[in-house]
Design an enzyme around this catalytic site. Structure first.
Site, mmCIF file in Angstrom:
data_model
loop_
_atom_site.group_PDB
_atom_site.id
_atom_site.type_symbol
_atom_site.label_atom_id
_atom_site.label_comp_id
_atom_site.label_asym_id
_atom_site.label_seq_id
_atom_site.Cartn_x
_atom_site.Cartn_y
_atom_site.Cartn_z
ATOM 1 N N ARG A 64 0.824 -1.232 0.000
ATOM 2 C CA ARG A 64 0.000 0.000 0.000
ATOM 3 C C ARG A 64 0.849 1.268 0.000
ATOM 4 N NH1 ARG A 64 -2.846 -3.279 3.484
ATOM 5 N NH2 ARG A 64 -4.771 -4.063 2.546
ATOM 6 N N LYS A 112 1.537 11.365 -11.476
ATOM 7 C CA LYS A 112 0.796 10.308 -12.177
ATOM 8 C C LYS A 112 1.698 9.106 -12.396
ATOM 9 C CE LYS A 112 -2.562 12.817 -14.997
ATOM 10 N NZ LYS A 112 -2.969 13.031 -16.393
ATOM 11 N N GLU A 143 6.966 19.685 -26.034
ATOM 12 C CA GLU A 143 6.316 19.860 -24.720
ATOM 13 C C GLU A 143 6.727 21.207 -24.109
ATOM 14 O OE1 GLU A 143 4.049 17.787 -23.573
ATOM 15 O OE2 GLU A 143 4.457 15.856 -24.534
ATOM 16 N N LYS A 184 4.542 23.303 -14.724
ATOM 17 C CA LYS A 184 3.764 22.089 -14.455
ATOM 18 C C LYS A 184 3.408 22.017 -12.965
ATOM 19 C CE LYS A 184 2.849 17.338 -15.266
ATOM 20 N NZ LYS A 184 3.142 16.064 -15.881
ATOM 21 N N GLU A 241 -6.735 16.059 -11.128
ATOM 22 C CA GLU A 241 -7.373 16.290 -12.422
ATOM 23 C C GLU A 241 -8.893 16.303 -12.285
ATOM 24 O OE1 GLU A 241 -6.375 13.423 -15.590
ATOM 25 O OE2 GLU A 241 -5.171 15.043 -16.399
ATOM 26 N N ARG A 275 -5.827 21.370 -14.669
ATOM 27 C CA ARG A 275 -4.776 20.511 -15.202
ATOM 28 C C ARG A 275 -4.958 20.251 -16.697
ATOM 29 N NH1 ARG A 275 -1.720 15.938 -11.565
ATOM 30 N NH2 ARG A 275 -0.421 15.177 -13.229
ATOM 31 N N ASN A 326 -2.964 19.762 -21.554
ATOM 32 C CA ASN A 326 -3.342 18.946 -22.706
ATOM 33 C C ASN A 326 -3.304 19.727 -24.031
ATOM 34 O OD1 ASN A 326 -3.992 16.238 -22.980
ATOM 35 N ND2 ASN A 326 -6.116 16.728 -23.514
ATOM 36 N N HIS A 330 -2.648 18.201 -27.395
ATOM 37 C CA HIS A 330 -2.674 16.754 -27.184
ATOM 38 C C HIS A 330 -3.946 16.076 -27.689
ATOM 39 C CE1 HIS A 330 0.949 17.365 -24.887
ATOM 40 N NE2 HIS A 330 1.022 16.100 -24.584
ATOM 41 N N HIS A 383 -2.948 13.163 -29.776
ATOM 42 C CA HIS A 383 -3.308 11.768 -29.483
ATOM 43 C C HIS A 383 -4.033 11.151 -30.667
ATOM 44 C CE1 HIS A 383 -3.135 12.587 -24.876
ATOM 45 N NE2 HIS A 383 -1.998 12.087 -25.313
ATOM 46 N N HIS A 431 5.737 10.770 -29.732
ATOM 47 C CA HIS A 431 4.705 11.527 -29.028
ATOM 48 C C HIS A 431 4.856 13.041 -29.249
ATOM 49 C CE1 HIS A 431 1.917 12.787 -25.943
ATOM 50 N NE2 HIS A 431 2.879 13.480 -25.351
HETATM 51 N N1 LIG Z 1 3.276 10.166 -15.625
HETATM 52 C C1 LIG Z 1 3.119 11.195 -16.418
HETATM 53 O O1 LIG Z 1 2.672 12.268 -15.998
HETATM 54 C C2 LIG Z 1 3.516 11.071 -17.859
HETATM 55 C C3 LIG Z 1 3.561 12.212 -18.675
HETATM 56 C C4 LIG Z 1 3.994 12.074 -19.979
HETATM 57 C C5 LIG Z 1 4.352 10.824 -20.464
HETATM 58 N N2 LIG Z 1 4.279 9.730 -19.652
HETATM 59 C C6 LIG Z 1 4.677 8.388 -20.137
HETATM 60 O O2 LIG Z 1 6.056 8.444 -20.426
HETATM 61 C C7 LIG Z 1 6.356 7.430 -21.380
HETATM 62 C C8 LIG Z 1 7.312 8.020 -22.399
HETATM 63 O O3 LIG Z 1 8.488 8.433 -21.740
HETATM 64 P P1 LIG Z 1 9.852 8.744 -22.502
HETATM 65 O O4 LIG Z 1 9.576 9.594 -23.675
HETATM 66 O O5 LIG Z 1 10.817 9.181 -21.484
HETATM 67 O O6 LIG Z 1 10.228 7.326 -23.143
HETATM 68 P P2 LIG Z 1 11.010 6.055 -22.582
HETATM 69 O O7 LIG Z 1 10.959 5.953 -21.120
HETATM 70 O O8 LIG Z 1 10.526 4.881 -23.362
HETATM 71 O O9 LIG Z 1 12.507 6.385 -23.026
HETATM 72 C C9 LIG Z 1 12.822 6.461 -24.390
HETATM 73 C C10 LIG Z 1 14.050 5.642 -24.737
HETATM 74 O O10 LIG Z 1 15.219 6.345 -24.357
HETATM 75 C C11 LIG Z 1 16.083 5.507 -23.581
HETATM 76 N N3 LIG Z 1 16.784 6.431 -22.663
HETATM 77 C C12 LIG Z 1 16.323 6.976 -21.536
HETATM 78 N N4 LIG Z 1 17.202 7.861 -21.045
HETATM 79 C C13 LIG Z 1 18.261 7.860 -21.883
HETATM 80 C C14 LIG Z 1 19.467 8.587 -21.934
HETATM 81 N N5 LIG Z 1 19.755 9.521 -21.027
HETATM 82 N N6 LIG Z 1 20.319 8.344 -22.958
HETATM 83 C C15 LIG Z 1 20.017 7.437 -23.911
HETATM 84 N N7 LIG Z 1 18.868 6.736 -23.933
HETATM 85 C C16 LIG Z 1 17.999 6.945 -22.932
HETATM 86 C C17 LIG Z 1 15.145 4.532 -22.942
HETATM 87 O O11 LIG Z 1 15.843 3.355 -22.565
HETATM 88 C C18 LIG Z 1 14.141 4.294 -24.061
HETATM 89 O O12 LIG Z 1 14.662 3.371 -24.980
HETATM 90 C C19 LIG Z 1 5.028 6.979 -21.957
HETATM 91 O O13 LIG Z 1 4.738 5.699 -21.455
HETATM 92 C C20 LIG Z 1 4.026 7.984 -21.429
HETATM 93 O O14 LIG Z 1 2.748 7.426 -21.217
HETATM 94 C C21 LIG Z 1 3.876 9.840 -18.372
HETATM 95 ZN ZN LIG Z 2 2.749 15.021 -23.949
#
Ligand SMILES: NC(=O)c1ccc[n+]([C@@H]2O[C@H](COP(=O)([O-])OP(=O)(O)OC[C@H]3O[C@@H](n4cnc5c(N)ncnc54)[C@H](O)[C@@H]3O)[C@@H](O)[C@H]2O)c1
Ligand SMILES: [Zn+2]
Length: 365
Positions: free
Chosen positions: A121, A143, A185, A227, A237, A242, A246, A249, A253, A266
């Protein structure tokens, strides 16, 4: 190193922004007197570059450090990986005062944050965002979650970390397309909340593209500030504030889904979405054409796509994908639209023919 405090309903957490911060991690842990065990969740590629200094810094301060690697890519945000993570925590006898440390991008952060929220938990969670996207977006706001076969981010929790480390030196190893796509972004933050940030992006585009650390530090700081402010006014949200995050987006999306998440990153989909939302605002006479042109020019400076050309996207599939967007209210799509660079409004009364027109003008068939 600079610190930004993100307020939550029950407390607050610091985001440390700077360069060469990994060696300071052990001290940051000690300052918060977290428990004795730390599980680092990461991916092979990331571990290769950054695991050693993180491990060393924690071990020097007496922490028992364990490492768990998850696969690369969106599919790692799965129940299989989540349950695998729970078992590793059980095997090493993790208790509530121990910590899960995410060392990675949004995928690592979302999965390990959700594991932290739910194992026993709730155990402690610390996030080191290693991608530009993680630092300006996913590591702030609480999130966490995983995907279901039926759709993205369908299971999750709001679960704030104890602290976040954002080290801009980590961007040096990011692939170019990945890096540039996250700039969409940051452009978003400028349009919704800060004319100054937008101007900084215009003036310093070359430095930014050359990954000048001071310029990047400024971008991460300003993005996190915006943010954090938005999230503090609507943590769960529930109230609508919040929603402004978007911007770009709803269209974005739609484009991502309609291309099966294969052709556009993305941020690239969001860039085209920002262009469409800006043009929609011009068509509604809310936003000037001059400012709309500035938005398009900035995205182009970062070599981001500003139209759908070459994607042969069908209007029907984009509209259908947008209808599935989670952020609808009582079945109506809500649109975040700029009034000036630095200010937006949310509207739910945009006529469908106008939306079609904007998508068609962007190159949708
Ligand atoms: N929680 C939230 O508020 C929130 C907001 C936006 C996006 N997200 C989520 O985030 C995810 C996307 O995240 P992302 O764009 O970071 O992608 P990711 O985590 O898949 O990373 C992208 C790639 O880069 C590599 N990588 C990471 N750091 C590196 C570095 N310093 N040097 C070289 N390679 C590196 C990773 O291994 C991966 O292959 C999605 O699942 C999305 O839903 C969440
Ligand atoms: Zn985004």
């Amino acid at each position: 190193m600079k610190t930004i405090l993100v307020k939550t309903s029950t407390s607050q957490y610091p985001v440390y922004v700077g360069s060469q911060l990994l060696s300071k991690l052990g001290s940051l842990f000690q300052d918060l007197s977290l428990g004795g065990k730390v599980l680092i969740v990461t991916q092979k590629k990331i571990a290769k570059h950054f695991l050693k200094p993180v491990q060393q810094s924690l071990k020097q301060k007496g922490y028992a450090v364990f490492v768990h690697e998850i696969p690369d890519g969106e599919t790692a945000k799965s129940s299989k990986e989540l349950f695998g993570l729970y078992r590793v925590l059980l095997k090493h006898g993790f208790e509530r005062r121990d910590t899960i440390l995410a060392l990675g991008g949004g995928v690592v952060g979302d999965l390990s944050g959700f594991a932290a929220a739910t194992y026993l938990r709730g155990v402690r969670f610390v996030n080191i965002g290693t991608t530009f996207l993680a630092q300006v977006d996913s590591s702030v706001g609480g999130k966490t979650g995983i995907n279901l076969p039926e759709g993205k981010n369908l299971v999750g929790a709001f679960y704030p970390p104890k602290f976040v480390v954002s080290d801009v030196a980590l961007f040096q190893t990011l692939p170019d397309r990945e890096f540039r796509s996250s700039l969409a972004e940051v452009v978003k933050y400028g349009v919704i909340r800060s004319g100054e940030l937008f101007r900084f992006l215009e003036d310093e585009a070359d430095k930014i593209l050359h990954r000048d650390e001071r310029a990047l530090e400024h971008l991460v700081l300003e993005s996190v500030k915006i943010k954090a402010q938005v999230v503090a006014s609507d943590e769960f949200e529930a109230r609508g504030e919040r929603m402004i995050l978007n911007f770009g987006h709803t269209f974005g999306h739609g484009f991502e889904q309609a291309t099966g998440y294969k052709k556009l990153l993305h941020g690239e989909a969001v860039a085209i979405g920002i262009v469409c939302a800006s043009r929609l605002a011009v068509a509604l006479k809310m936003f000037s054409e001059v400012e709309e042109k500035r938005v398009v020019a900035l995205l182009q400076k970062f070599d981001l796509p500003v139209s759908l050309s070459g994607l042969s996207l069908k209007m029907a599939s984009v509209l259908q994908a947008m209808q599935r967007d989670k952020k609808k209210s009582a079945g109506k799509l809500r649109w975040v639209l700029p009034t000036h660079i630095g200010d937006v409004l949310v509207r739910d009364d945009v006529p469908l023919p106008l939306i079609r027109k904007v998508i068609r003008e962007a190159g949708g068939k």
